[in-house]
Enzyme design. Structure first.
Site, PDB file in Angstrom:
ATOM      1  N   ASP A  95       0.737  -1.352  -0.049  1.00  0.00           N
ATOM      2  CA  ASP A  95       0.138   0.033   0.164  1.00  0.00           C
ATOM      3  C   ASP A  95       0.858   1.034   0.040  1.00  0.00           C
ATOM      4  O   ASP A  95       1.727   1.220   1.073  1.00  0.00           O
ATOM      5  CB  ASP A  95      -0.945  -0.073   1.123  1.00  0.00           C
ATOM      6  CG  ASP A  95      -1.834   1.218   1.209  1.00  0.00           C
ATOM      7  OD1 ASP A  95      -1.158   2.219   1.832  1.00  0.00           O
ATOM      8  OD2 ASP A  95      -2.918   1.314   0.644  1.00  0.00           O
ATOM      9  N   ASP A 113       0.312   7.164 -10.748  1.00  0.00           N
ATOM     10  CA  ASP A 113      -0.713   6.793 -11.814  1.00  0.00           C
ATOM     11  C   ASP A 113      -1.580   5.651 -11.249  1.00  0.00           C
ATOM     12  O   ASP A 113      -1.315   4.686 -11.777  1.00  0.00           O
ATOM     13  CB  ASP A 113       0.206   6.345 -13.184  1.00  0.00           C
ATOM     14  CG  ASP A 113      -0.695   6.074 -14.422  1.00  0.00           C
ATOM     15  OD1 ASP A 113      -1.608   6.495 -14.376  1.00  0.00           O
ATOM     16  OD2 ASP A 113       0.149   5.535 -15.134  1.00  0.00           O
TER      17      ASP A 113
END
Length: 260
Positions: A95, A113
């Protein structure tokens, strides 16, 4: 690569896997206008690895780190012909928010992105996360964000980035989609190299003519005034465009025509 049936996330030519086929990905490489010789690039979101492959091949002196939360995406790296991890490349299953809070990455460029099956990841486009990225950048570092949404939502993102990066923010719409590519620089006087011919396929000179911004020296008495100015700027580019393909078939025809 599709994360849902309606949205093409990434595409690759089998006979040219390192080529940046999508216009948005070439625009993302516009960070070279601000930092032409990065030594470390951090990507948040792997996707099909188009940006990783281009940077790995064309920036041989640069180290690349990728943070990707979806194990299924990482599992497809061989199908998308990504190079194996080595001293220059490392793909980490994690994460990004937790990882960057717990580790010092010290990047010259951060490419944000990150999309999932629902679209743009909201948790990675907050003022708090932008500040985390800003902290991880070197003195002359650049954050590049590939975002998508209604002008009202995009104006809020730009406002947050301008606040975190002391108003050093530029943006441009992708030529073949409604993606907005945003550049935020930590350096108050970012360098702009005169020679952009080193990467001719990126068409960086054309990108410079499309970059928009609000003068960093302009101050607004009320936050709403800034938001209105940003919405006005976005309204000039985030409009219906007949050149934007509506289907994959239309997009493929456009790409084929451009390469003839």
């Amino acid at each position: 690569m599709y994360l849902n049936p309606k949205c093409m996330q990434s595409v690759m030519k089998l006979d040219a896997p390192d080529e940046l086929v999508c216009a948005y990905s070439r625009a993302v490489m516009g960070f070279l206008l601000f930092h032409p010789r990065p030594s470390h690039i951090l990507l948040i979101g792997l996707g099909g690895g188009s940006l990783v492959k281009y940077c790995y091949r064309h920036l041989p002196d640069c180290r690349i780190t990728v943070l990707e939360i979806n194990a299924d995406v990482i599992a497809m790296r061989e199908q998308f012909m990504l190079p194996a991890d080595d001293e220059r490349l490392r793909i980490i299953h994690c994460d990004a928010i937790s990882h960057l809070q717990e580790h010092a990455c010290t990047a010259d460029v951060i490419l944000l992105d990150a999309y999932d099956e629902d679209g743009l990841v909201a948790a990675l486009n907050t003022a708090e996360f932008y500040a985390t990225c800003q902290h991880q950048l070197t003195v002359s570092g650049v954050l590049v964000a590939n975002v998508w949404g209604k002008p009202s939502a995009l104006a809020g993102m730009l406002s947050r980035l301008r606040h975190v990066f002391d108003r050093q923010v530029w943006w441009s719409r992708s030529e073949d989609s409604y993606n907005l590519i945003v550049f935020a620089t930590k350096d108050k006087n970012p360098s702009r190299p005169a020679n952009t011919g080193q990467h001719p396929t990126l068409q960086l000179e054309q990108l410079t003519t499309r970059l928009l911004s609000i003068d960093p020296d302009v101050s607004f008495e009320q936050p709403e005034e800034e938001l209105q100015a940003l919405k006005h700027s976005l309204a000039s580019i985030m409009v219906a465009d007949d050149k934007v393909p509506q289907t994959y078939a239309d997009w493929k025809k456009l790409v084929t025509h451009q390469q003839l």
